[in-house]
Design a protein around this motif. Structure first.
Motif, PDB file in Angstrom:
ATOM      1  N   LEU A  94      -7.007 -12.020   3.944  1.00 25.29           N
ATOM      2  CA  LEU A  94      -8.191 -11.234   3.573  1.00 25.29           C
ATOM      3  C   LEU A  94      -7.789  -9.815   3.144  1.00 25.29           C
ATOM      4  CD1 LEU A  94     -10.833 -12.223   6.306  1.00 25.29           C
ATOM      5  CD2 LEU A  94     -10.751 -12.925   3.891  1.00 25.29           C
ATOM      6  N   TYR A  95      -6.841  -9.264   3.853  1.00 25.29           N
ATOM      7  CA  TYR A  95      -6.397  -7.904   3.518  1.00 25.29           C
ATOM      8  C   TYR A  95      -5.793  -7.856   2.118  1.00 25.29           C
ATOM      9  CZ  TYR A  95      -3.877  -3.443   3.796  1.00 25.29           C
ATOM     10  OH  TYR A  95      -3.400  -2.176   3.547  1.00 25.29           O
ATOM     11  N   ARG A  96      -5.011  -8.874   1.764  1.00 20.81           N
ATOM     12  CA  ARG A  96      -4.353  -8.887   0.459  1.00 20.81           C
ATOM     13  C   ARG A  96      -5.337  -9.017  -0.700  1.00 20.81           C
ATOM     14  NH1 ARG A  96       1.060  -9.435   0.053  1.00 20.81           N
ATOM     15  NH2 ARG A  96       2.229  -9.627   2.026  1.00 20.81           N
ATOM     16  N   GLN A  97      -6.538  -9.462  -0.421  1.00 19.99           N
ATOM     17  CA  GLN A  97      -7.540  -9.583  -1.480  1.00 19.99           C
ATOM     18  C   GLN A  97      -7.873  -8.218  -2.112  1.00 19.99           C
ATOM     19  OE1 GLN A  97      -8.834 -12.534  -2.771  1.00 19.99           O
ATOM     20  NE2 GLN A  97      -7.148 -13.311  -1.503  1.00 19.99           N
ATOM     21  N   TYR A  98      -7.639  -7.165  -1.358  1.00 20.84           N
ATOM     22  CA  TYR A  98      -7.921  -5.822  -1.876  1.00 20.84           C
ATOM     23  C   TYR A  98      -6.826  -5.313  -2.825  1.00 20.84           C
ATOM     24  CZ  TYR A  98     -11.842  -5.435   1.320  1.00 20.84           C
ATOM     25  OH  TYR A  98     -13.042  -5.642   1.971  1.00 20.84           O
ATOM     26  N   PHE A  99      -5.823  -6.156  -3.060  1.00 19.38           N
ATOM     27  CA  PHE A  99      -4.739  -5.760  -3.967  1.00 19.38           C
ATOM     28  C   PHE A  99      -4.608  -6.685  -5.177  1.00 19.38           C
ATOM     29  CE2 PHE A  99      -3.658  -4.085   0.192  1.00 19.38           C
ATOM     30  CZ  PHE A  99      -3.282  -2.780  -0.091  1.00 19.38           C
ATOM     31  N   THR A 100      -5.518  -7.625  -5.322  1.00 22.16           N
ATOM     32  CA  THR A 100      -5.419  -8.543  -6.461  1.00 22.16           C
ATOM     33  C   THR A 100      -5.587  -7.820  -7.795  1.00 22.16           C
ATOM     34  OG1 THR A 100      -7.784  -9.070  -6.231  1.00 22.16           O
ATOM     35  CG2 THR A 100      -6.204 -10.532  -5.111  1.00 22.16           C
ATOM     36  N   TRP A 101      -6.290  -6.716  -7.812  1.00 19.84           N
ATOM     37  CA  TRP A 101      -6.475  -5.957  -9.049  1.00 19.84           C
ATOM     38  C   TRP A 101      -5.154  -5.398  -9.563  1.00 19.84           C
ATOM     39  CZ3 TRP A 101      -5.288  -0.702  -9.258  1.00 19.84           C
ATOM     40  CH2 TRP A 101      -5.043  -0.081  -8.032  1.00 19.84           C
ATOM     41  N   ARG A 102      -4.166  -5.268  -8.648  1.00 17.29           N
ATOM     42  CA  ARG A 102      -2.865  -4.714  -9.036  1.00 17.29           C
ATOM     43  C   ARG A 102      -2.061  -5.664  -9.933  1.00 17.29           C
ATOM     44  NH1 ARG A 102      -1.308   0.184  -6.399  1.00 17.29           N
ATOM     45  NH2 ARG A 102       0.361   0.010  -7.930  1.00 17.29           N
ATOM     46  N   GLU A 103      -2.519  -6.896 -10.061  1.00 13.93           N
ATOM     47  CA  GLU A 103      -1.832  -7.824 -10.959  1.00 13.93           C
ATOM     48  C   GLU A 103      -1.986  -7.400 -12.419  1.00 13.93           C
ATOM     49  OE1 GLU A 103      -3.338 -11.686 -10.241  1.00 13.93           O
ATOM     50  OE2 GLU A 103      -2.775 -11.728  -8.116  1.00 13.93           O
ATOM     51  N   HIS A 104      -3.069  -6.710 -12.713  1.00 13.02           N
ATOM     52  CA  HIS A 104      -3.362  -6.369 -14.104  1.00 13.02           C
ATOM     53  C   HIS A 104      -3.511  -4.865 -14.357  1.00 13.02           C
ATOM     54  CE1 HIS A 104      -4.062 -10.657 -14.702  1.00 13.02           C
ATOM     55  NE2 HIS A 104      -4.881 -10.625 -13.650  1.00 13.02           N
ATOM     56  N   PHE A 105      -3.654  -4.082 -13.293  1.00 12.61           N
ATOM     57  CA  PHE A 105      -3.940  -2.657 -13.476  1.00 12.61           C
ATOM     58  C   PHE A 105      -3.024  -1.785 -12.623  1.00 12.61           C
ATOM     59  CE2 PHE A 105      -7.885  -5.013 -14.141  1.00 12.61           C
ATOM     60  CZ  PHE A 105      -8.278  -4.563 -15.386  1.00 12.61           C
ATOM     61  N   VAL A 106      -2.966  -0.530 -13.001  1.00 15.90           N
ATOM     62  CA  VAL A 106      -2.254   0.480 -12.209  1.00 15.90           C
ATOM     63  C   VAL A 106      -3.174   1.684 -12.048  1.00 15.90           C
ATOM     64  CG1 VAL A 106       0.069  -0.211 -12.900  1.00 15.90           C
ATOM     65  CG2 VAL A 106      -1.183   1.452 -14.288  1.00 15.90           C
ATOM     66  N   ALA A 107      -2.959   2.455 -10.998  1.00 16.84           N
ATOM     67  CA  ALA A 107      -3.742   3.659 -10.731  1.00 16.84           C
ATOM     68  C   ALA A 107      -2.896   4.885 -11.034  1.00 16.84           C
ATOM     69  CB  ALA A 107      -4.214   3.675  -9.282  1.00 16.84           C
ATOM     70  N   SER A 108      -3.538   5.912 -11.526  1.00 16.97           N
ATOM     71  CA  SER A 108      -2.847   7.180 -11.798  1.00 16.97           C
ATOM     72  C   SER A 108      -3.780   8.324 -11.461  1.00 16.97           C
ATOM     73  CB  SER A 108      -2.402   7.270 -13.265  1.00 16.97           C
ATOM     74  OG  SER A 108      -3.531   7.238 -14.130  1.00 16.97           O
ATOM     75  N   THR A 109      -3.193   9.492 -11.256  1.00 18.77           N
ATOM     76  CA  THR A 109      -3.972  10.696 -10.968  1.00 18.77           C
ATOM     77  C   THR A 109      -3.879  11.662 -12.149  1.00 18.77           C
ATOM     78  OG1 THR A 109      -2.047  11.541  -9.760  1.00 18.77           O
ATOM     79  CG2 THR A 109      -3.809  10.549  -8.463  1.00 18.77           C
ATOM     80  N   THR A 110      -4.808  12.585 -12.194  1.00 17.26           N
ATOM     81  CA  THR A 110      -4.920  13.513 -13.320  1.00 17.26           C
ATOM     82  C   THR A 110      -3.977  14.693 -13.172  1.00 17.26           C
ATOM     83  OG1 THR A 110      -7.228  12.914 -13.725  1.00 17.26           O
ATOM     84  CG2 THR A 110      -6.525  15.077 -14.491  1.00 17.26           C
TER      85      THR A 110
END
Length: 390
Positions: A342-358
């Motif tokens: 269940l915890y890993r479900q919060y990281f499935t978006w990382r398969e296609h996206f990355v996060a960055s800061t301004t």
């Protein structure tokens, strides 16, 4: 002897030319008020026709000797009287003048092309280039209440003034003097002319889609320096910590975290309290984007979930509003701690996206310059106060 005589002749000719032009100026002063140099802006001419005449006699470049003959550059002398409002510059690059460094933070003025692939823009902090700048950037908190540190020269008609602010309305001083002053806005808000959020979710480039969750040895963490017991986030924290252990850091808890230690600390937590200091539309700060970037699940307190989902995937975070009480939230976090799938479900978006800061400052300046370069339409922000503070 002959050279001295020629010089005297040249001087006499110059005086005659200057006096002739002065006489014409004085004539038009009284008989053609529309060209009265006394009524023109002081920025583009001396204070009086008398001053112009005196200055003309002091300018050596107005005359030259050719074959022992004095040549008077009448055009140069005449230009002293015919200067007008600044005209759009011929520089092929769009010039953005940073009138005040945001919060005193200085950055490399040549970053636009390398960081953001923005070309044809030139940043400067040289106020002598005011008349030739296509745009001027002003940071809200650095503007004095009486506007005494704003430009005193008339604004060229082609020039855009850009209002920059990254603080929420609750943390920004409201000033009535700002209405009808700017042409463009640059803030975190999605309805700004130039939107610069605190971070971004972008599609991955390249074939590597794997992401490894960092090792975790803490359950819930929070770093806060600006502690205020009246803030909603402080009140929620006080209730939440009754049901689950929260590792609290920052000056507010006398457990400061260095810049070097920040990343290691946040990535070691399963959940991070991304609680905003005030709740406003689109006000979603680095408190969200840094945990996303570092591989930690943010628990957010801010605008409604719908607003968050305009910027990031809905399965990348947990919203406090999804639970009836802090107790229910605590129970959900404990469940995720015990269930790795269940915890890993919060990281499935990382398969296609990355996060960055301004990049605070450079992004505002570069994107503002790019906007001015691309869009030439006329616009005035007539009621900034109503738009931003409501």
């Amino acid at each position: 002897m002959e050279l001295k005589t020629s010089s005297r002749v040249c001087q006499n000719v110059l005086i005659t030319a200057a006096l002739s032009i002065c006489f014409s100026a004085i004539f038009y002063t009284y008989y053609e008020p529309t060209v009265n140099c006394l009524n023109q802006p002081t920025v583009s001419r001396p204070n009086s026709c008398r001053d112009i005449c005196i200055n003309a006699l002091k300018m050596p470049n107005l005359t030259e000797m050719v074959n022992n003959t004095c040549i008077v550059n009448i055009t140069s002398v005449s230009n002293l009287f015919t200067q007008t409002e600044p005209v759009p510059p011929t520089d092929p690059d769009t010039i953005l003048l940073i009138w005040m460094w945001p919060m005193g933070f200085k950055f490399d003025l040549g970053l636009c092309s390398s960081l953001f692939n923005i070309h044809g823009c030139r940043l400067t902090d040289n106020r002598d280039q005011f008349n030739s700048a296509h745009g001027v950037l002003f940071h809200h908190s650095d503007i004095r209440g009486d506007l005494s540190n704003m430009p005193t020269l008339p604004r060229p008609p082609f020039q855009k003034w850009i209002w920059m602010n990254m603080e929420s309305p609750s943390n920004s001083a409201k000033r009535s003097t700002l209405n009808n002053l700017f042409n463009l806005t640059s803030t975190y808000r999605l309805d700004s002319d130039i939107t610069v959020p605190y971070g971004r979710i972008s599609e991955k480039t390249g074939g590597n889609t794997t992401f490894t969750i960092p090792n975790k040895d803490k359950l819930v963490c929070w770093i806060v320096s600006n502690w205020n017991s009246n803030h909603k986030r402080s009140q929620y924290y006080e209730n939440l910590r009754q049901y689950i252990r929260v590792e609290a850091y920052g000056r507010g808890f006398r457990r400061p975290v260095s810049n070097e230690g920040y990343s290691d600390l946040v990535s070691s937590c399963k959940f991070y309290l991304s609680f905003e200091n005030s709740i406003h539309k689109d006000y979603i700060t680095e408190k969200l984007y840094y945990p996303l970037k570092l591989g930690t699940v943010p628990v957010v307190l801010g605008p409604p979930r719908k607003n968050y989902e305009e910027l990031i995937p809905g399965n990348a975070f947990i919203h406090v509003d999804d639970f009836l009480s802090p107790k229910e939230l605590a129970e959900h976090l404990k469940l995720l701690d015990q269930n790795e799938d269940l915890y890993r479900q919060y990281f499935t978006w990382r398969e296609h996206f990355v996060a960055s800061t301004t990049y605070f400052g450079p992004e505002h300046a570069c994107w503002a310059c790019d906007h001015v370069r691309r869009y030439k339409n006329y616009r005035v922000v007539s009621d900034l106060n109503s738009w931003y503070w409501g």
